[in-house]
Design a protein around this motif. Sequence first.
Motif, PDB file in Angstrom:
ATOM      1  N   LEU A 130      13.100  10.149   0.909  1.00 30.41           N
ATOM      2  CA  LEU A 130      12.337  10.148  -0.337  1.00 30.41           C
ATOM      3  C   LEU A 130      10.835   9.970  -0.142  1.00 30.41           C
ATOM      4  N   LEU A 131      10.450   9.385   0.971  1.00 28.51           N
ATOM      5  CA  LEU A 131       9.037   9.079   1.203  1.00 28.51           C
ATOM      6  C   LEU A 131       8.511   9.775   2.444  1.00 28.51           C
ATOM      7  N   GLU A 132       7.221  10.029   2.438  1.00 35.84           N
ATOM      8  CA  GLU A 132       6.557  10.576   3.616  1.00 35.84           C
ATOM      9  C   GLU A 132       5.716   9.452   4.225  1.00 35.84           C
ATOM     10  N   PHE A 133       6.016   9.091   5.460  1.00 36.12           N
ATOM     11  CA  PHE A 133       5.363   7.949   6.105  1.00 36.12           C
ATOM     12  C   PHE A 133       4.175   8.387   6.924  1.00 36.12           C
ATOM     13  N   PRO A 134       3.172   7.551   7.061  1.00 41.45           N
ATOM     14  CA  PRO A 134       2.965   6.255   6.407  1.00 41.45           C
ATOM     15  C   PRO A 134       2.598   6.456   4.940  1.00 41.45           C
ATOM     16  N   CYS A 135       2.881   5.437   4.123  1.00 39.15           N
ATOM     17  CA  CYS A 135       2.546   5.480   2.705  1.00 39.15           C
ATOM     18  C   CYS A 135       2.373   4.061   2.179  1.00 39.15           C
ATOM     19  N   VAL A 136       1.844   3.969   0.982  1.00 38.75           N
ATOM     20  CA  VAL A 136       1.666   2.672   0.335  1.00 38.75           C
ATOM     21  C   VAL A 136       2.816   2.482  -0.643  1.00 38.75           C
ATOM     22  N   VAL A 151       3.358   0.988   4.535  1.00 39.96           N
ATOM     23  CA  VAL A 151       4.550   0.957   5.386  1.00 39.96           C
ATOM     24  C   VAL A 151       4.587   2.206   6.256  1.00 39.96           C
ATOM     25  N   THR A 152       5.241   2.064   7.417  1.00 41.31           N
ATOM     26  CA  THR A 152       5.228   3.160   8.386  1.00 41.31           C
ATOM     27  C   THR A 152       6.583   3.821   8.613  1.00 41.31           C
ATOM     28  N   SER A 153       7.666   3.196   8.132  1.00 38.87           N
ATOM     29  CA  SER A 153       8.990   3.765   8.349  1.00 38.87           C
ATOM     30  C   SER A 153      10.012   3.080   7.448  1.00 38.87           C
ATOM     31  N   GLN A 154      11.189   3.659   7.406  1.00 40.78           N
ATOM     32  CA  GLN A 154      12.295   3.054   6.655  1.00 40.78           C
ATOM     33  C   GLN A 154      12.629   1.681   7.227  1.00 40.78           C
ATOM     34  N   HIS A 210      10.650  -0.339   8.715  1.00 43.39           N
ATOM     35  CA  HIS A 210       9.571  -1.253   8.342  1.00 43.39           C
ATOM     36  C   HIS A 210       9.820  -1.803   6.930  1.00 43.39           C
ATOM     37  N   ILE A 211      10.183  -0.933   5.991  1.00 39.79           N
ATOM     38  CA  ILE A 211      10.479  -1.352   4.618  1.00 39.79           C
ATOM     39  C   ILE A 211      11.636  -2.346   4.608  1.00 39.79           C
ATOM     40  N   GLU A 212      12.706  -2.016   5.300  1.00 41.91           N
ATOM     41  CA  GLU A 212      13.892  -2.877   5.317  1.00 41.91           C
ATOM     42  C   GLU A 212      13.581  -4.237   5.939  1.00 41.91           C
ATOM     43  N   LYS A 213      12.763  -4.239   6.982  1.00 35.98           N
ATOM     44  CA  LYS A 213      12.381  -5.494   7.625  1.00 35.98           C
ATOM     45  C   LYS A 213      11.577  -6.370   6.663  1.00 35.98           C
ATOM     46  N   LEU A 214      10.630  -5.758   5.932  1.00 34.07           N
ATOM     47  CA  LEU A 214       9.840  -6.524   4.975  1.00 34.07           C
ATOM     48  C   LEU A 214      10.714  -7.080   3.851  1.00 34.07           C
ATOM     49  N   TYR A 215      11.667  -6.283   3.355  1.00 34.62           N
ATOM     50  CA  TYR A 215      12.582  -6.775   2.313  1.00 34.62           C
ATOM     51  C   TYR A 215      13.345  -8.002   2.814  1.00 34.62           C
ATOM     52  N   LYS A 216      13.852  -7.938   4.018  1.00 33.87           N
ATOM     53  CA  LYS A 216      14.626  -9.056   4.574  1.00 33.87           C
ATOM     54  C   LYS A 216      13.754 -10.290   4.764  1.00 33.87           C
ATOM     55  N   GLU A 217      12.551 -10.099   5.311  1.00 38.47           N
ATOM     56  CA  GLU A 217      11.671 -11.234   5.577  1.00 38.47           C
ATOM     57  C   GLU A 217      11.162 -11.868   4.282  1.00 38.47           C
ATOM     58  N   LEU A 218      10.830 -11.046   3.289  1.00 35.72           N
ATOM     59  CA  LEU A 218      10.381 -11.592   2.014  1.00 35.72           C
ATOM     60  C   LEU A 218      11.522 -12.310   1.298  1.00 35.72           C
ATOM     61  N   SER A 219      12.721 -11.773   1.392  1.00 38.52           N
ATOM     62  CA  SER A 219      13.889 -12.398   0.762  1.00 38.52           C
ATOM     63  C   SER A 219      14.240 -13.729   1.416  1.00 38.52           C
ATOM     64  N   ALA A 220      13.840 -13.910   2.666  1.00 39.67           N
ATOM     65  CA  ALA A 220      14.161 -15.135   3.397  1.00 39.67           C
ATOM     66  C   ALA A 220      13.277 -16.316   2.991  1.00 39.67           C
ATOM     67  N   ILE A 221      12.206 -16.062   2.244  1.00 35.96           N
ATOM     68  CA  ILE A 221      11.355 -17.152   1.767  1.00 35.96           C
ATOM     69  C   ILE A 221      12.171 -17.964   0.773  1.00 35.96           C
ATOM     70  N   GLU A 222      12.221 -19.263   0.981  1.00 38.33           N
ATOM     71  CA  GLU A 222      13.088 -20.142   0.188  1.00 38.33           C
ATOM     72  C   GLU A 222      12.809 -20.057  -1.316  1.00 38.33           C
ATOM     73  N   GLU A 223      11.548 -19.930  -1.710  1.00 41.42           N
ATOM     74  CA  GLU A 223      11.192 -19.915  -3.131  1.00 41.42           C
ATOM     75  C   GLU A 223      11.431 -18.562  -3.797  1.00 41.42           C
ATOM     76  N   VAL A 224      11.661 -17.521  -3.024  1.00 37.41           N
ATOM     77  CA  VAL A 224      11.828 -16.170  -3.561  1.00 37.41           C
ATOM     78  C   VAL A 224      13.262 -15.983  -4.076  1.00 37.41           C
ATOM     79  N   ARG A 225      13.362 -15.357  -5.250  1.00 33.88           N
ATOM     80  CA  ARG A 225      14.673 -15.074  -5.830  1.00 33.88           C
ATOM     81  C   ARG A 225      15.043 -13.599  -5.738  1.00 33.88           C
ATOM     82  N   TYR A 226      14.068 -12.705  -5.893  1.00 34.91           N
ATOM     83  CA  TYR A 226      14.322 -11.256  -5.844  1.00 34.91           C
ATOM     84  C   TYR A 226      13.151 -10.542  -5.187  1.00 34.91           C
TER      85      TYR A 226
END
Length: 87
Positions: free
Chosen positions: A8-14, A64-67, A69-85
């Motif tokens: 769906l995306l052309e990398f790199p993109c914002v 972001v530079t790749s799929q 990369h996106i998935e890694k950021l989702y996992k790392e952001l979700s791992a923050i204790e205060e984050v819900r979604y």
Amino acid sequence: MKTKFNELLEFPCVLNFKVMGLAVENLPDLVIEVLQQDTPGDYVPKIKPSSKGNYHSISIAVRVTSQQHIEKLYKELSAIEEVRYVL
């Protein structure tokens, strides 16, 4: 994760990430800290409190530079204790 970002995306993109979490003062700093580890940059988060003030929604644009990369950021952001979604 079974995503189709690479189709769906052309990398790199914002890509805009929306992080929703508890309304603690350092939530934006925690989000930026995670982003700086993999994607250093000058981030300007937009913060919107919930109607009751218990939660904050943080919108932030990330290059972001790749799929993977996106998935890694989702996992790392979700791992923050205060984050819900992460969207």
